[in-house]
Design an enzyme around this catalytic site. Structure first.
Site, mmCIF file in Angstrom:
data_model
loop_
_atom_site.group_PDB
_atom_site.id
_atom_site.type_symbol
_atom_site.label_atom_id
_atom_site.label_comp_id
_atom_site.label_asym_id
_atom_site.label_seq_id
_atom_site.Cartn_x
_atom_site.Cartn_y
_atom_site.Cartn_z
ATOM 1 N N ASP A 241 78.069 84.623 -23.633
ATOM 2 C CA ASP A 241 77.694 83.194 -24.007
ATOM 3 C C ASP A 241 78.741 82.276 -24.165
ATOM 4 O O ASP A 241 79.658 82.785 -25.170
ATOM 5 C CB ASP A 241 76.621 83.387 -24.989
ATOM 6 C CG ASP A 241 75.816 81.912 -25.005
ATOM 7 O OD1 ASP A 241 75.880 81.046 -24.214
ATOM 8 O OD2 ASP A 241 74.936 81.912 -25.965
ATOM 9 N N ASP A 242 79.235 81.285 -23.736
ATOM 10 C CA ASP A 242 80.240 80.455 -24.050
ATOM 11 C C ASP A 242 81.495 81.150 -24.025
ATOM 12 O O ASP A 242 82.465 80.352 -24.660
ATOM 13 C CB ASP A 242 79.949 79.837 -25.411
ATOM 14 C CG ASP A 242 78.716 79.027 -25.541
ATOM 15 O OD1 ASP A 242 77.778 78.925 -24.761
ATOM 16 O OD2 ASP A 242 78.671 78.286 -26.617
ATOM 17 N N CYS B 90 74.048 75.806 -22.052
ATOM 18 C CA CYS B 90 73.205 77.233 -21.639
ATOM 19 C C CYS B 90 72.034 77.181 -20.933
ATOM 20 O O CYS B 90 71.955 77.667 -19.853
ATOM 21 C CB CYS B 90 72.896 77.704 -23.223
ATOM 22 S SG CYS B 90 74.143 77.873 -24.389
ATOM 23 N N HIS C 223 67.573 81.065 -20.937
ATOM 24 C CA HIS C 223 67.552 80.174 -22.066
ATOM 25 C C HIS C 223 66.601 79.182 -21.872
ATOM 26 O O HIS C 223 66.853 78.065 -20.949
ATOM 27 C CB HIS C 223 68.929 79.520 -22.517
ATOM 28 C CG HIS C 223 69.009 78.758 -23.504
ATOM 29 N ND1 HIS C 223 69.961 78.505 -24.493
ATOM 30 C CD2 HIS C 223 68.146 77.520 -24.132
ATOM 31 C CE1 HIS C 223 69.587 77.761 -25.424
ATOM 32 N NE2 HIS C 223 68.552 76.932 -24.983
ATOM 33 N N ASP D 36 78.174 81.871 -18.993
ATOM 34 C CA ASP D 36 77.285 80.831 -18.575
ATOM 35 C C ASP D 36 78.117 79.579 -18.277
ATOM 36 O O ASP D 36 77.453 78.721 -17.493
ATOM 37 C CB ASP D 36 76.059 80.662 -19.340
ATOM 38 C CG ASP D 36 76.409 80.156 -20.775
ATOM 39 O OD1 ASP D 36 77.581 80.497 -21.302
ATOM 40 O OD2 ASP D 36 75.480 80.221 -21.503
ATOM 41 N N HIS D 37 79.205 79.430 -18.798
ATOM 42 C CA HIS D 37 79.917 78.148 -18.653
ATOM 43 C C HIS D 37 81.306 78.355 -19.649
ATOM 44 O O HIS D 37 81.305 79.465 -20.493
ATOM 45 C CB HIS D 37 79.216 76.924 -19.044
ATOM 46 C CG HIS D 37 78.702 76.895 -20.470
ATOM 47 N ND1 HIS D 37 79.287 76.987 -21.608
ATOM 48 C CD2 HIS D 37 77.326 77.102 -20.825
ATOM 49 C CE1 HIS D 37 78.425 77.126 -22.559
ATOM 50 N NE2 HIS D 37 77.192 77.403 -22.068
HETATM 51 CA CA LIG Z 1 76.277 79.098 -23.442
#
Ligand SMILES: [Ca+2]
Ligand SMILES: [Ca+2]
Length: 480
Positions: free
Chosen positions: A41-42, A83, A139, A311-312
């Site tokens: 994540d992130d 997200c 999410h 995710d990004h």
């Molecule tokens: Ca994220």
């Protein structure tokens, strides 16, 4: 000449058809490939090093090892830099400009097109797979009925006395965690995924495991901070006046975070922030490494496709911004690695073609010999997995709205070899020649040198009004 080319094209097409048939049959004759789907994540793309703007040290030996044993897509982009829309897009196969889901709010459940979509877990479940998910995978859009086992993510409790930094506010904080590593939620989720992998499987499996780290807050054991002595930490290069040539809607995306960035600088904590991000990245890598090791030691190593993605991306003060939710390189560039036994080169390879996280769903379907749903917005990357230098129409599109903003006026960005183009509401635009300006510092939208390139990129922007149409009609229109 033309007819010759046409003949060659037809021959190639026929060859690819017969290949696709034989591949599908081959897959059917034995048990289908398993899938191990890993996500963070992130996590930004700093660890790619040579294609990125960050010159510092990222410690991620396990992801590096995975990258070197499969195809490392060095030009992968998210469909949305937040997200929920990012994860919903890759897990449903429906692009934000089709679903209208561009931000965490409003939720994905208000999207009509998504109601007719089938999640990746559902797709595999319907194909006879067992499905299990641990940690942060989806999410806000999940189709929970398609998981045989699903243990979602919980955040670790904040250490006593948090915030631990003088600039800390809400989740924007960091420091050593009070928990032992084995008590942390990402560790426990990985334990569950390992346990699942170690079971005997009488049918093919789809096992997903996602770490919450390095999402903020950055609380991990001290040993991970110690891996990055402050005097060795490099911060990203910044330009003071970077936002001066950005249209107001682009600047607006950064407004909520500018005060926080100011506070980080006022307290002289930029280096510490980068250190904490690197520390949580190293922790996430260590956990993912445990799952990958468990796979390698299991009987499933040679019949399991492994995909890893993030995710990004994430800003750490570039363009005076912190976190995500912009359309620049920092927030849109992601990691994507795929290892497919018998398909990807045994010694690993890097791929420089521009691809999207939307491409994962159709890619996994093809690798497992399954017919993908016909509505998917991505395209299978199998040709690139076989030959990372194959010809490829190379673009990646990312969409976003301002938080809670109207989805029929999204901001859209296109990234390709020729650069980055962004269009905001009211037609305000940016263009960066990334070959000369990898930091995207100079908005060259008005430069006549780029007029024809910009014209082509403008024309490639999808029509967001499609999002207002229910899925079947949209699909009819967009599949042509
Ligand atoms: Ca994220
Ligand atoms: Ca600028």
């Amino acid at each position: 000449m033309k007819s010759q080319l046409f003949t060659i094209a037809i021959a190639a097409f026929v060859a690819s058809l017969s290949y696709a048939r034989s591949y599908a049959n081959e897959a059917k004759s034995e048990q289908r490939m398993n899938v191990l789907f890993l996500a963070s994540d992130d996590l930004n793309s700093w660890l790619l090093g040579d294609t990125n703007r960050y010159a510092g040290k990222v410690v991620a030996p396990n992801l590096t090892k995975l990258a070197e044993s499969g195809v490392n897509f060095k030009r992968a982009y998210t469909a949305a830099p937040v997200c929920s829309p990012s994860r919903t897009a890759f897990f449903s196969g429906v692009a934000p400009w089709t679903s209208g889901h561009y931000h965490n709010t409003p939720g994905a459940n208000s999207s009509e097109p998504l109601k007719s979509a089938l999640s990746m877990a559902g797709f595999f479940k319907k194909a006879g797979y067992s499905t299990a998910g641990y940690g942060k995978i989806t999410h806000g859009w999940d189709q929970g009925e398609h998981w045989d086992e699903k243990i979602g993510h919980k955040r670790d409790p904040a250490p006593p006395g948090a915030p631990l930094t003088p600039s800390g506010r809400g989740e924007q904080d960091w420091g050593p965690i009070h928990l032992a590593e084995e008590e942390m939620n990402d560790t426990l989720n990985v334990d569950n995924a390992i346990h699942r992998l170690q079971q005997e499987h009488d049918k093919p499996f789809f096992i997903a495991c996602g770490t919450f780290n390095p999402h903020m807050p950055w609380y991990v054991p001290q040993k991970y901070f110690d891996m990055f002595p402050l005097d060795e930490v490099t911060t990203p290069e910044l330009r003071e006046d970077d936002l001066d040539d950005v249209p107001e809607w682009g600047v607006e995306l950064t407004l909520g975070k500018q005060k926080y960035v100011d506070s980080v600088f006022e307290h002289g904590l930029h280096k510490e922030g980068v250190q904490a991000y690197l520390a949580t990245t190293a922790y996430a890598d260590a956990q993912l490494g445990r799952v990958l090791d468990a796979l390698d030691k299991s009987p499933y190593r040679d019949n399991t496709v492994v995909v890893f993605l993030t995710d990004h991306g994430f800003h750490l003060a570039e363009k005076h911004h912190w976190q995500k939710a912009t359309l620049w390189e920092e927030a849109t560039h992601t990691l994507m690695m795929i290892r497919a036994p018998g398909v990807t080169p045994a010694g690993g390879a890097a791929c420089e073609r521009f691809v999207s996280l939307l491409d994962i769903y159709p890619t996994l379907a093809e690798l497992c010999g399954l017919e993908p749903p016909d509505y998917l917005d991505g395209r299978s990357l199998v040709p690139l997995l076989r030959n990372p230098e194959a010809e490829w129409q190379s673009t990646a599109i990312t969409g976003l709205t301002s938080k809670g903003g109207p989805t029929w006026h999204p901001y859209l960005s296109i990234r390709s070899e020729t650069g980055r183009y962004i269009r905001y509401v009211d037609g305000q635009e940016e263009f960066y020649d990334t070959s000369k300006d990898p930091h995207e510092w100079t908005n060259s939208i008005g430069d006549p040198e780029y007029a024809s390139v910009i014209k082509r990129m403008r024309a490639a922007i999808p029509s967001p009004s499609d999002a207002a149409t229910p899925l079947p009609e949209v699909l009819k229109n967009t599949r042509e």
